[in-house]
Design a protein around this motif. Sequence first.
Motif, PDB file in Angstrom:
ATOM      1  N   LEU A  81       1.234  -1.230  -0.273  1.00  0.00           N
ATOM      2  CA  LEU A  81      -0.222  -0.095  -0.310  1.00  0.00           C
ATOM      3  C   LEU A  81       0.962   1.419   0.248  1.00  0.00           C
ATOM      4  CD1 LEU A  81      -2.576   1.992   0.078  1.00  0.00           C
ATOM      5  CD2 LEU A  81      -2.297   0.819   2.385  1.00  0.00           C
ATOM      6  N   LEU A  82       1.079   2.330  -1.196  1.00  0.00           N
ATOM      7  CA  LEU A  82       1.791   3.299  -1.039  1.00  0.00           C
ATOM      8  C   LEU A  82       0.892   4.317  -1.102  1.00  0.00           C
ATOM      9  CD1 LEU A  82       4.563   4.143  -2.578  1.00  0.00           C
ATOM     10  CD2 LEU A  82       3.504   4.837  -4.453  1.00  0.00           C
ATOM     11  N   ILE A  83       1.456   4.971  -0.331  1.00  0.00           N
ATOM     12  CA  ILE A  83       0.255   6.143   0.369  1.00  0.00           C
ATOM     13  C   ILE A  83       0.910   7.704  -0.208  1.00  0.00           C
ATOM     14  CG2 ILE A  83      -1.272   7.299   2.705  1.00  0.00           C
ATOM     15  CD1 ILE A  83      -2.404   5.213   2.141  1.00  0.00           C
ATOM     16  N   ALA A  84      -0.463   7.793  -0.791  1.00  0.00           N
ATOM     17  CA  ALA A  84       0.159   9.410  -1.489  1.00  0.00           C
ATOM     18  C   ALA A  84       0.010  10.739  -0.904  1.00  0.00           C
ATOM     19  CB  ALA A  84       0.652   9.169  -3.315  1.00  0.00           C
ATOM     20  N   GLY A  85       0.651  11.911  -0.531  1.00  0.00           N
ATOM     21  CA  GLY A  85      -0.276  12.878  -0.100  1.00  0.00           C
ATOM     22  C   GLY A  85      -0.201  14.097  -0.509  1.00  0.00           C
ATOM     23  N   HIS A  86      -0.607  15.725  -0.612  1.00  0.00           N
ATOM     24  CA  HIS A  86      -0.291  16.501  -1.239  1.00  0.00           C
ATOM     25  C   HIS A  86       1.233  16.306  -1.196  1.00  0.00           C
ATOM     26  CE1 HIS A  86      -3.967  18.359  -2.561  1.00  0.00           C
ATOM     27  NE2 HIS A  86      -4.913  17.897  -1.882  1.00  0.00           N
ATOM     28  N   GLY A  87       1.226  17.091   0.355  1.00  0.00           N
ATOM     29  CA  GLY A  87       2.711  17.512   0.628  1.00  0.00           C
ATOM     30  C   GLY A  87       1.529  19.158   1.080  1.00  0.00           C
ATOM     31  N   THR A  88       2.879  19.881   2.128  1.00  0.00           N
ATOM     32  CA  THR A  88       2.193  20.906   3.226  1.00  0.00           C
ATOM     33  C   THR A  88       3.736  21.236   3.443  1.00  0.00           C
ATOM     34  OG1 THR A  88       1.200  22.047   4.969  1.00  0.00           O
ATOM     35  CG2 THR A  88       2.171  19.564   5.201  1.00  0.00           C
ATOM     36  N   ARG A  89       3.909  22.963   3.502  1.00  0.00           N
ATOM     37  CA  ARG A  89       4.998  23.488   4.452  1.00  0.00           C
ATOM     38  C   ARG A  89       4.720  23.226   5.794  1.00  0.00           C
ATOM     39  NH1 ARG A  89       3.800  26.488   0.116  1.00  0.00           N
ATOM     40  NH2 ARG A  89       5.449  26.896  -1.524  1.00  0.00           N
ATOM     41  N   ASP A  90       3.840  23.082   6.136  1.00  0.00           N
ATOM     42  CA  ASP A  90       2.874  22.934   7.982  1.00  0.00           C
ATOM     43  C   ASP A  90       4.431  21.584   8.622  1.00  0.00           C
ATOM     44  OD1 ASP A  90       1.474  24.017   9.766  1.00  0.00           O
ATOM     45  OD2 ASP A  90       1.366  21.685   9.986  1.00  0.00           O
ATOM     46  N   ASP A  91       5.180  21.694   9.266  1.00  0.00           N
ATOM     47  CA  ASP A  91       5.706  20.543   9.829  1.00  0.00           C
ATOM     48  C   ASP A  91       4.831  19.361  10.665  1.00  0.00           C
ATOM     49  OD1 ASP A  91       7.583  21.765   9.804  1.00  0.00           O
ATOM     50  OD2 ASP A  91       8.998  22.345  10.660  1.00  0.00           O
ATOM     51  N   ALA A  92       3.655  20.040  11.306  1.00  0.00           N
ATOM     52  CA  ALA A  92       2.675  19.415  12.243  1.00  0.00           C
ATOM     53  C   ALA A  92       2.331  18.678  10.873  1.00  0.00           C
ATOM     54  CB  ALA A  92       1.489  20.161  12.585  1.00  0.00           C
ATOM     55  N   GLY A  93       1.273  19.350   9.905  1.00  0.00           N
ATOM     56  CA  GLY A  93       0.775  18.771   8.946  1.00  0.00           C
ATOM     57  C   GLY A  93       1.368  17.417   7.909  1.00  0.00           C
ATOM     58  N   ALA A  94       2.439  17.772   7.766  1.00  0.00           N
ATOM     59  CA  ALA A  94       3.310  16.889   7.107  1.00  0.00           C
ATOM     60  C   ALA A  94       3.700  15.375   8.516  1.00  0.00           C
ATOM     61  CB  ALA A  94       4.257  17.015   7.242  1.00  0.00           C
ATOM     62  N   GLU A  95       3.574  15.564   9.722  1.00  0.00           N
ATOM     63  CA  GLU A  95       4.394  15.277  10.924  1.00  0.00           C
ATOM     64  C   GLU A  95       2.394  14.266  10.709  1.00  0.00           C
ATOM     65  OE1 GLU A  95       6.096  12.445  13.236  1.00  0.00           O
ATOM     66  OE2 GLU A  95       6.784  13.945  11.881  1.00  0.00           O
ATOM     67  N   ALA A  96       1.522  14.671  10.440  1.00  0.00           N
ATOM     68  CA  ALA A  96       0.666  13.987  10.944  1.00  0.00           C
ATOM     69  C   ALA A  96       0.332  13.354   9.393  1.00  0.00           C
ATOM     70  CB  ALA A  96      -0.506  15.433  10.627  1.00  0.00           C
ATOM     71  N   PHE A  97       0.453  13.884   8.525  1.00  0.00           N
ATOM     72  CA  PHE A  97      -0.095  12.206   7.154  1.00  0.00           C
ATOM     73  C   PHE A  97       1.175  11.297   7.787  1.00  0.00           C
ATOM     74  CE2 PHE A  97       2.871  10.418   3.449  1.00  0.00           C
ATOM     75  CZ  PHE A  97       1.891   9.907   2.745  1.00  0.00           C
ATOM     76  N   ARG A  98       2.529  11.861   8.175  1.00  0.00           N
ATOM     77  CA  ARG A  98       3.669  10.384   8.597  1.00  0.00           C
ATOM     78  C   ARG A  98       3.148   9.151  10.086  1.00  0.00           C
ATOM     79  NH1 ARG A  98       7.495  14.603   7.570  1.00  0.00           N
ATOM     80  NH2 ARG A  98       7.242  15.100   9.531  1.00  0.00           N
ATOM     81  N   ASP A  99       2.638  10.294  10.516  1.00  0.00           N
ATOM     82  CA  ASP A  99       2.163   9.480  11.717  1.00  0.00           C
ATOM     83  C   ASP A  99       1.073   8.455  11.285  1.00  0.00           C
ATOM     84  OD1 ASP A  99       3.320   9.900  14.259  1.00  0.00           O
ATOM     85  OD2 ASP A  99       1.752  11.615  14.449  1.00  0.00           O
ATOM     86  N   PHE A 100      -0.314   8.997  10.431  1.00  0.00           N
ATOM     87  CA  PHE A 100      -0.976   8.288   9.987  1.00  0.00           C
ATOM     88  C   PHE A 100      -0.814   6.640   8.871  1.00  0.00           C
ATOM     89  CE2 PHE A 100      -4.400   7.011   6.459  1.00  0.00           C
ATOM     90  CZ  PHE A 100      -5.242   7.549   7.512  1.00  0.00           C
ATOM     91  N   VAL A 101       0.438   7.547   8.017  1.00  0.00           N
ATOM     92  CA  VAL A 101       0.595   6.315   7.392  1.00  0.00           C
ATOM     93  C   VAL A 101       1.719   4.917   8.455  1.00  0.00           C
ATOM     94  CG1 VAL A 101       2.784   5.341   5.880  1.00  0.00           C
ATOM     95  CG2 VAL A 101       1.336   7.295   4.978  1.00  0.00           C
ATOM     96  N   ARG A 102       2.356   5.180   9.505  1.00  0.00           N
ATOM     97  CA  ARG A 102       2.675   4.708  10.574  1.00  0.00           C
ATOM     98  C   ARG A 102       1.823   3.395  11.049  1.00  0.00           C
ATOM     99  NH1 ARG A 102       6.852   9.051  11.558  1.00  0.00           N
ATOM    100  NH2 ARG A 102       5.874   9.913  12.632  1.00  0.00           N
ATOM    101  N   GLU A 103       0.309   4.566  11.759  1.00  0.00           N
ATOM    102  CA  GLU A 103      -0.290   3.903  12.389  1.00  0.00           C
ATOM    103  C   GLU A 103      -0.684   2.930  11.522  1.00  0.00           C
ATOM    104  OE1 GLU A 103      -3.424   2.659  14.871  1.00  0.00           O
ATOM    105  OE2 GLU A 103      -2.196   3.867  15.310  1.00  0.00           O
ATOM    106  N   LEU A 104      -1.532   3.076  10.048  1.00  0.00           N
ATOM    107  CA  LEU A 104      -2.105   2.430   9.287  1.00  0.00           C
ATOM    108  C   LEU A 104      -1.268   0.821   8.706  1.00  0.00           C
ATOM    109  CD1 LEU A 104      -2.910   4.021   5.764  1.00  0.00           C
ATOM    110  CD2 LEU A 104      -4.147   2.495   7.087  1.00  0.00           C
ATOM    111  N   GLY A 105       0.034   1.049   9.017  1.00  0.00           N
ATOM    112  CA  GLY A 105       0.934  -0.299   9.474  1.00  0.00           C
ATOM    113  C   GLY A 105       0.831  -0.656  10.112  1.00  0.00           C
ATOM    114  N   ARG A 106       1.319  -0.352  11.658  1.00  0.00           N
ATOM    115  CA  ARG A 106       1.198  -1.059  12.950  1.00  0.00           C
ATOM    116  C   ARG A 106       0.012  -1.798  12.727  1.00  0.00           C
ATOM    117  NH1 ARG A 106       3.311   3.518  15.494  1.00  0.00           N
ATOM    118  NH2 ARG A 106       1.226   4.477  15.583  1.00  0.00           N
ATOM    119  N   ARG A 107      -1.365  -1.006  12.156  1.00  0.00           N
ATOM    120  CA  ARG A 107      -2.639  -2.030  11.957  1.00  0.00           C
ATOM    121  C   ARG A 107      -2.763  -3.145  10.901  1.00  0.00           C
ATOM    122  NH1 ARG A 107      -8.354   1.151  11.196  1.00  0.00           N
ATOM    123  NH2 ARG A 107      -8.886   1.583  14.009  1.00  0.00           N
TER     124      ARG A 107
END
Length: 305
Positions: A8-34
Motif C-alpha cells: 500500500l503506497l499512500i500519496a499525500g499533497h505535501g505541506t509547508r506545515d511541519d505539524a501537517g506533514a508529521e500528521a501524514f507520516r503518523d497516519f502512514v505509520r498507524e496504517l502499518g501498525r494496524r
Amino acid sequence: MTTPPPALLIAGHGTRDDAGAEAFRDFVRELGRRHPDLPVAGGFIELSPPPLGEAVAELVERGVRRFAAVPLMLVSAGHAKGDIPAALAREKERHPGISYTYGRPLGPHPALLRVLERRLEEALGAPGDPSDVTVLLVGRGSTDPDANAEVFKAARLLWEGRGYAGVETAFVSLAAPDVPSGLDRCVRLGAKRIVVLPYFLFTGILPDRVRQQTEDWAAAHPAVEVRSADVIGPEPELLDLVMERYQEALKGDLRMNCDSCVYRIALPGFEDKVGAPQQPHFHPDDDGHHHHGHGHHHGAHSHAH
C-alpha cells in the motif's frame, strides 16, 4: 509459497506545515501498525519529506514488486489526476519490473461525512436544534472546476437528511467564494448560527488560514454567532476508508459514484432505498433514447497506464 499482497503506497499533497506533514507520516505509520502483514509506505508529491519516490524505493528494497497507490486526498484535482500518475510512471521507469494499480480519492464517503457531522457537534457543544445551524464547508480550492464541484457535492451530501438550515460552500485558495464571501452569503440567507467546517484531512497552513479568516470575519460581525470546527483528523473511519480504497484498487473495482448511492448505502433519511430493485421508468419528456445513469456503470478513467 504464497504471493505477498501488493504494498500500500499512500500519496499525500505535501505541506509547508511541519505539524501537517508529521500528521501524514503518523497516519502512514498507524496504517502499518494496524496491518502488520502489509508493506505500507507513504510519500508526498511536493513541499515536504519524504517524496513519493523515496517511499517507492523503500518498498522496492524490501522486495516489493506490486503496489496499490491510494491518494490521501479528499478530491481529485491536479495532484490526483496528473501528478501522482506521472510520479508513478517515473518510478516504473526507475524500477523496471514493478507494477501498480491506482485507487480513488477519499471523499465524499459516508464514513467521512459522519466524522464531519461529529466535528460540527463538537463545535456546537450542547446538542441543539440543527435547523438553526448553517454550515460553511470550506475546501482547499483548485483551478480544476471538477475538483471544486466535488466540494459542493460533499456539502450537499452533508445537508441531506441531517436537518441543518443549510450547508454552504467556500474555498480557501484559487477558487471563489472565499471564506469571508461565504460567510457573507450565509448571513444574506438568514443564518442565525454558523459553523465553519474545514474540508481537510489534517492540520496545516490552509486549515489554519480558514480559522484565522473566520475569526477576523466574526470580530467584524459581532451580531452573528460563528464557530470553527476541527479538521477530519486521523480517525478510525479514515484508516478504514484508506483500506477500502486499497481493496478496490486491487480488485480493479473502480466504480462510478457508488459511495454515496442511496441504493447501496444507508444515507440519513433514505434508509429504505438500500438494495431497492432498479426499475426502468419513463419520463414525460423522454424522447425514447434511454441514457439514464443506473443502467450502466462507466469504467474508471485510468491515467496511469
